[in-house]
Design a protein around this motif. Structure first.
Motif: not given
Ligand code: FAD
Length: 492
Positions: A334-339, A341-343, A370-376, A378-385
């Motif tokens: 999960e952290f590998n993806h966040i920091f 791979l940026g996804t 419910w405030f339901t949150m995941i860590n993501t 930061n914004n580098k212009g990914q395809d957020w939609e």
């Protein structure tokens, strides 16, 4: 009288306005939004109320101090309770654990559920307390950018203990030394997310964070997190601070190396000093574009961001508390993806914050907010939609598996906050929640100081500068900053 302009009414800008008033300044706050609080605001969806950003409240005395300083009794203006249970933890294999605030009780629960000797927990918490006592005076309460910080008894005592304080290893490494059960390692690794960092990279010194929760406590304001903003805002108004909403500052005016005011709405407003509470990177980019740029500080990596679904859920889940975590089965990935791979990872750790557990009027009866949150990343212009649509499905599947429910039909109202909207609503660079990340041991030294070394009478506060992000540190940034202003004034 002396005058000050504060740019931004985030929690640190509000605290700065109160502190400057108490120093005898006539203070004007310019805020781009129509409301105070920045990230610490609220939203209403039908009959449901949500705290929009922060949900965990530690070190409430930093709020109390603002009232005391202004000659008021804190509890007359701001009330909170101490949580008996810090968090409910859930794993995919059916393991469930309650993190009691009482360390003895928590240690027993861990022994019962995870088979780890309770003494291990008590030792780890004692170590966190030891680290806090040695590191907090140095890193949280003073400027790291003044010599006096480094030549005093606290600093000297701490240098001698650097190895023991965990400067050289990672949080994950230290936790694997402390605990055998991987679930417990995961639980303690989670504290890296409290400032938007990666437990597999961040130094073990950040193991001071659990100390805040277990040895000091986690709290809940009786009227919700947003009351932190509102109570300080009301205090500032009472002290005579003037607020200008919907007023985005365009430029910090500098003359002969001195800040002399700001340009806002096309007009120049002058003041004896200027305090910037806007995200530091964007302040240099937009308000100080013609001034010397601290290039190295500006390119430091930012903390993680978040994706939040505010959901009105028309069912009561008695197994859920104020803070709930449904852990990923593969935290490292999960952290590998966040920091790296940026996804977003397909099995994310899901955090559910439900204020209606303590503040019942936040949801209709028989329902929960419910405030339901995941860590993501930061914004580098990914395809957020696309990422948001995928993440929504992953989150719902995970909740269904872990809580044995069918969530989709229970969602009555929905709103979404993502890295792009965090960025646009608060001018936070890349939508980072906590300013810079702390993914290396020098991070603490690579935050901008609470003053400008090039421009006289220009000061900085907020989560993007020293000592860092989160409510308590942002509040402390205002304190360090005003202490400095006071010191400069007495020196003449
Ligand atoms: P910000 O909240 O960043 O506000 C800055 C203000 O400046 C904004 O109001 C903005 O509109 C204004 N501004 C910017 N530019 C201009 C301009 N040019 N002119 C005028 N005004 C301007 N912290 C915790 O302690 N616990 C948590 O559980 C927690 N969870 C979080 C969850 C989320 C989703 C988010 C987003 C943050 C979370 N945080 C948490 C972090 C915490 O919210 C921040 O560290 C803190 O609120 C930052 O305060 P700040 O003073 O830096 O100002």
């Amino acid at each position: 009288s002396k005058t000050a302009i504060v740019i931004g009414s985030g929690i640190a800008g509000l605290a700065a306005s109160v502190r400057l008033s108490n120093l005898g300044y006539r203070v004007s706050v310019y805020e781009a939004n129509a409301y105070p609080g920045g990230k610490l605001s609220e939203i209403q969806l039908g009959d449901y109320r949500f705290d929009a950003g922060p949900s965990l409240f530690t070190l409430p005395e930093e709020v109390d101090e603002l009232f005391r300083l202004s000659g008021k009794k804190p509890s007359d203006h701001f009330q909170y309770l101490k949580l008996p249970v810090l968090c409910h933890y859930f794993w995919e294999d059916g393991t469930r654990l309650r993190a009691f605030a009482d360390p003895e009780k928590f240690a027993k629960e861990v022994e019962k559920k995870l088979g780890e000797p309770s003494q291990c927990i008590l030792d780890a918490l004692q170590h966190a307390d030891y680290m806090y006592r040695h590191l907090a005076p140095l890193f949280m309460h003073r400027s790291l950018h003044r010599w006096s910080t480094w030549f005093n008894q606290w600093a000297l005592a701490s240098y001698l203990r650097m190895g023991k304080l965990g400067i050289f290893g990672t949080m994950d490494g230290a936790n694997r030394k402390h605990f055998k059960n991987p679930k417990l390692v995961q639980l303690f690794n989670r504290y890296a997310t409290y400032n938007g960092s990666d437990p597999y990279q961040t130094p073990a010194t950040l193991n001071i964070i659990p100390h805040l929760e277990y040895n000091i406590g986690a709290f809940f304001p009786k009227k919700g997190m947003h009351e932190i903003t509102l109570s300080i805002y009301r205090l500032a108004v009472e002290l005579g601070v003037e607020f200008h909403f919907n007023q985005k500052v365009e430029k910090i005016l500098v003359e002969k190396g001195k800040a002399i005011g700001v340009k806002v709405g096309g007009e120049e407003q002058s003041a004896d000093l200027v305090v910037n509470n806007m995200d530091m990177v964007n302040a240099y980019k937009h308000l100080l574009s013609d001034q010397k740029q601290p290039k190295y500080l500006l390119k430091q990596p930012k903390s993680s961001s978040a994706l939040i679904f505010y959901w009105g859920i028309k069912k009561n889940f008695p197994e859920l508390d104020l803070h709930n975590i449904l852990f990923s089965d593969n935290y490292k990935e999960e952290f590998n993806h966040i920091f790296q791979l940026g996804t977003i990872y397909s099995d994310p750790t899901v955090y559910i914050n439900i204020t209606s557990v303590y503040k019942q009027d936040d949801a209709p009866s028989g329902s929960m907010n419910w405030f339901t949150m995941i860590n993501t990343p930061n914004n580098k212009g990914q395809d957020w939609e696309t990422l948001i649509a995928e993440a929504r499905a992953y989150i719902i599947q995970k909740i269904n598996r872990v809580l044995g429910t069918d969530l989709e039909p229970l969602i009555e109202v929905e709103e979404i906050l993502d890295p792009r909207t965090i960025e646009s609503k608060t001018s936070s660079s890349q939508g980072a929640l906590y300013g810079n990340s702390s993914n290396n041991r020098y991070a603490a030294f690579l935050r901008h100081a609470n003053y400008s070394s090039d421009i006289d009478r220009l000061y900085f506060c907020g989560g993007s500068v020293h000592p860092g992000g989160g409510i308590p540190l942002s509040l402390l940034s205002a304190k360090i900053m005003t202490d400095m202003i006071k010191e400069t004034e007495t020196r003449g």
